[in-house]
Scaffold this active site. Structure first.
Site, PDB file in Angstrom:
ATOM      1  N   MET A  54       4.851  52.715  36.404  1.00  0.00           N
ATOM      2  CA  MET A  54       3.681  52.643  37.290  1.00  0.00           C
ATOM      3  C   MET A  54       2.811  51.436  36.941  1.00  0.00           C
ATOM      4  O   MET A  54       1.669  51.336  37.398  1.00  0.00           O
ATOM      5  CB  MET A  54       2.857  53.925  37.205  1.00  0.00           C
ATOM      6  CG  MET A  54       3.657  55.158  37.648  1.00  0.00           C
ATOM      7  SD  MET A  54       2.635  56.499  38.261  1.00  0.00           S
ATOM      8  CE  MET A  54       1.582  56.819  36.864  1.00  0.00           C
TER       9      MET A  54
ATOM     10  N   HIS B 291       6.288  50.093  27.569  1.00  0.00           N
ATOM     11  CA  HIS B 291       7.092  49.687  28.729  1.00  0.00           C
ATOM     12  C   HIS B 291       8.046  48.552  28.360  1.00  0.00           C
ATOM     13  O   HIS B 291       9.212  48.552  28.749  1.00  0.00           O
ATOM     14  CB  HIS B 291       6.187  49.169  29.855  1.00  0.00           C
ATOM     15  CG  HIS B 291       5.247  50.188  30.426  1.00  0.00           C
ATOM     16  ND1 HIS B 291       3.897  50.126  30.228  1.00  0.00           N
ATOM     17  CD2 HIS B 291       5.465  51.269  31.212  1.00  0.00           C
ATOM     18  CE1 HIS B 291       3.312  51.129  30.861  1.00  0.00           C
ATOM     19  NE2 HIS B 291       4.235  51.842  31.462  1.00  0.00           N
TER      20      HIS B 291
ATOM     21  N   GLN C  48       2.513  62.040  42.770  1.00  0.00           N
ATOM     22  CA  GLN C  48       2.521  62.727  41.475  1.00  0.00           C
ATOM     23  C   GLN C  48       1.111  62.877  40.906  1.00  0.00           C
ATOM     24  O   GLN C  48       0.934  63.375  39.802  1.00  0.00           O
ATOM     25  CB  GLN C  48       3.454  62.032  40.480  1.00  0.00           C
ATOM     26  CG  GLN C  48       2.964  60.688  39.952  1.00  0.00           C
ATOM     27  CD  GLN C  48       4.017  60.017  39.091  1.00  0.00           C
ATOM     28  OE1 GLN C  48       5.072  59.606  39.563  1.00  0.00           O
ATOM     29  NE2 GLN C  48       3.755  59.903  37.795  1.00  0.00           N
TER      30      GLN C  48
ATOM     31  N   VAL D  29       6.507  54.417  21.549  1.00  0.00           N
ATOM     32  CA  VAL D  29       5.878  53.266  20.881  1.00  0.00           C
ATOM     33  C   VAL D  29       4.382  53.547  20.692  1.00  0.00           C
ATOM     34  O   VAL D  29       3.703  54.006  21.620  1.00  0.00           O
ATOM     35  CB  VAL D  29       6.091  51.975  21.696  1.00  0.00           C
ATOM     36  CG1 VAL D  29       5.460  50.776  20.988  1.00  0.00           C
ATOM     37  CG2 VAL D  29       7.581  51.731  21.911  1.00  0.00           C
TER      38      VAL D  29
HETATM   39  P1  AMP Z   1       4.438  55.001  33.274  1.00  0.00           P
HETATM   40  O1  AMP Z   1       4.222  53.596  33.727  1.00  0.00           O
HETATM   41  O2  AMP Z   1       3.328  55.571  32.487  1.00  0.00           O
HETATM   42  O3  AMP Z   1       4.915  55.893  34.413  1.00  0.00           O
HETATM   43  O4  AMP Z   1       5.658  54.933  32.260  1.00  0.00           O
HETATM   44  C1  AMP Z   1       6.861  54.315  32.595  1.00  0.00           C
HETATM   45  C2  AMP Z   1       7.871  54.580  31.528  1.00  0.00           C
HETATM   46  O5  AMP Z   1       7.380  54.081  30.294  1.00  0.00           O
HETATM   47  C3  AMP Z   1       8.135  56.084  31.313  1.00  0.00           C
HETATM   48  O6  AMP Z   1       9.514  56.284  31.064  1.00  0.00           O
HETATM   49  C4  AMP Z   1       7.307  56.391  30.110  1.00  0.00           C
HETATM   50  O7  AMP Z   1       7.799  57.474  29.350  1.00  0.00           O
HETATM   51  C5  AMP Z   1       7.430  55.098  29.341  1.00  0.00           C
HETATM   52  N1  AMP Z   1       6.334  54.978  28.370  1.00  0.00           N
HETATM   53  C6  AMP Z   1       5.005  55.125  28.588  1.00  0.00           C
HETATM   54  N2  AMP Z   1       4.329  55.009  27.432  1.00  0.00           N
HETATM   55  C7  AMP Z   1       5.254  54.774  26.460  1.00  0.00           C
HETATM   56  C8  AMP Z   1       5.192  54.578  25.050  1.00  0.00           C
HETATM   57  N3  AMP Z   1       4.039  54.589  24.382  1.00  0.00           N
HETATM   58  N4  AMP Z   1       6.348  54.379  24.387  1.00  0.00           N
HETATM   59  C9  AMP Z   1       7.527  54.376  25.054  1.00  0.00           C
HETATM   60  N5  AMP Z   1       7.661  54.550  26.367  1.00  0.00           N
HETATM   61  C10 AMP Z   1       6.533  54.750  27.064  1.00  0.00           C
END
Ligand code: AMP
Length: 289
Positions: free
Chosen positions: A30, A37, A61, A176
């Site tokens: 997102m 990311h 969502q 992370v």
């Molecule tokens: P989002 O943009 O928040 O929907 O996240 C996109 C992807 O990045 C999803 O698969 C999340 O689980 C992953 N993600 C978000 N935060 C982290 C993090 N701190 N470490 C690893 N992956 C992450």
């Protein structure tokens, strides 16, 4: 890196790479990129010959009163970071491109998504599984990577892919953290100075409880009660849940079956989630496990 906005452009770009024999990887996001990311993107670029990332703040969502409007959006910055992390194609569609007017179809996983975050965010996982289904259909990747930061989301997507026979490998990406232990999140930018300073208290307490449980020092319920008290006292936030879970996300009541501790914390207007492995470090993906 190429930036495209339509499904047709994605299909064309992917088709020509697939015809050239490349493995196609997808990282759905997102935006509001941080090192979490970028780690998933690098992981994907290491496994796939053509890495697609999607950048789409998925309205279905978000619940009423959630942060859909204020969600961090900076496409210029995100596209530069994605290019640097090895993304070949960034798909940044409009809401209109993704959702036809009068749409009436959703995809829903009905078990794993009910508790934990699903309990306080009704419809959230249905929105996630629906958009991920669409992205998998648009890109048709060989593999798709999801971070363990969103543990329940990862499990729900794995279950959906298994149950509905999607021809894709779901790969778990590591969680992370910031140097002080706070799990990276696009939402961390909402935290003011004192709350940002207090937020790592959740991780510290989770790690302490995970070590206690793994070491067989008393009951899970006792370790969780101490962690609850510590998290709320140190962060000044309100815990939405803190649970010990087995590998299938069911409540674990004996140390032997406990695989994760997972928590959601309301800190001011910001909702933070985190999880650690039990025993800590058992995933091999960093100090938290
Ligand atoms: P989002 O943009 O928040 O929907 O996240 C996109 C992807 O990045 C999803 O698969 C999340 O689980 C992953 N993600 C978000 N935060 C982290 C993090 N701190 N470490 C690893 N992956 C992450």
């Amino acid at each position: 890196m190429e930036l495209v906005r339509t499904k047709d452009e994605v299909r064309r770009a992917v088709a020509s790479r697939r015809a050239g024999g490349k493995i196609i990887g997808l990282v759905p996001t997102m935006g509001g990129f941080h090192e979490g990311h970028l780690t998933l993107m690098r992981l994907c670029a290491g496994r796939a010959g053509f890495t697609v990332a999607s950048l789409f703040v998925n309205p279905i969502q978000f619940g009423p009163g959630e942060d859909l409007e204020s969600y961090p959006r900076d496409e210029q910055r995100d596209s530069e970071l994605a290019a640097g992390a090895g993304v070949d194609l960034l798909f940044a569609p409009s809401v209109e491109e993704m959702y036809a007017p009068g749409r009436s179809t959703f995809v829903e996983e009905t078990e794993l998504g009910r508790g934990l975050c699903g309990a306080s965010r009704p419809g959230h996982f249905r929105g996630v599984t629906t958009v991920v289904t669409k992205l998998l259909n648009i890109v048709q990747p060989d593999l798709a990577i999801f971070g363990r930061k969103d543990l329940q989301q990862l499990m729900v997507i794995r279950r959906m892919v298994r149950d509905l026979d999607f021809p894709v490998e779901i790969v778990e990406g590591p969680l992370v953290r910031e140097p002080d232990g706070l799990a990276m999140s696009s939402r961390n930018v909402y935290l003011d100075g004192p709350r940002r300073a207090a937020a790592p208290g959740m991780y510290a307490a989770l790690m302490r409880a995970a070590a206690q449980i793994a070491g067989g020092q008393g009951q899970i319920s006792v370790a969780l009660a101490a962690a609850r008290e510590e998290i709320e006292r140190k962060t000044g936030g309100r815990l939405e849940y803190l649970q010990a879970l087995d590998n299938e996300l069911a409540a674990a009541d004996e140390a032997a079956g406990c695989a994760y501790l997972a928590a959601a914390l309301q800190l001011g207007a910001t909702r933070l989630i985190d999880n650690v492995r039990v025993p800590p470090g058992s995933s091999g993906d960093g100090p938290d496990g």
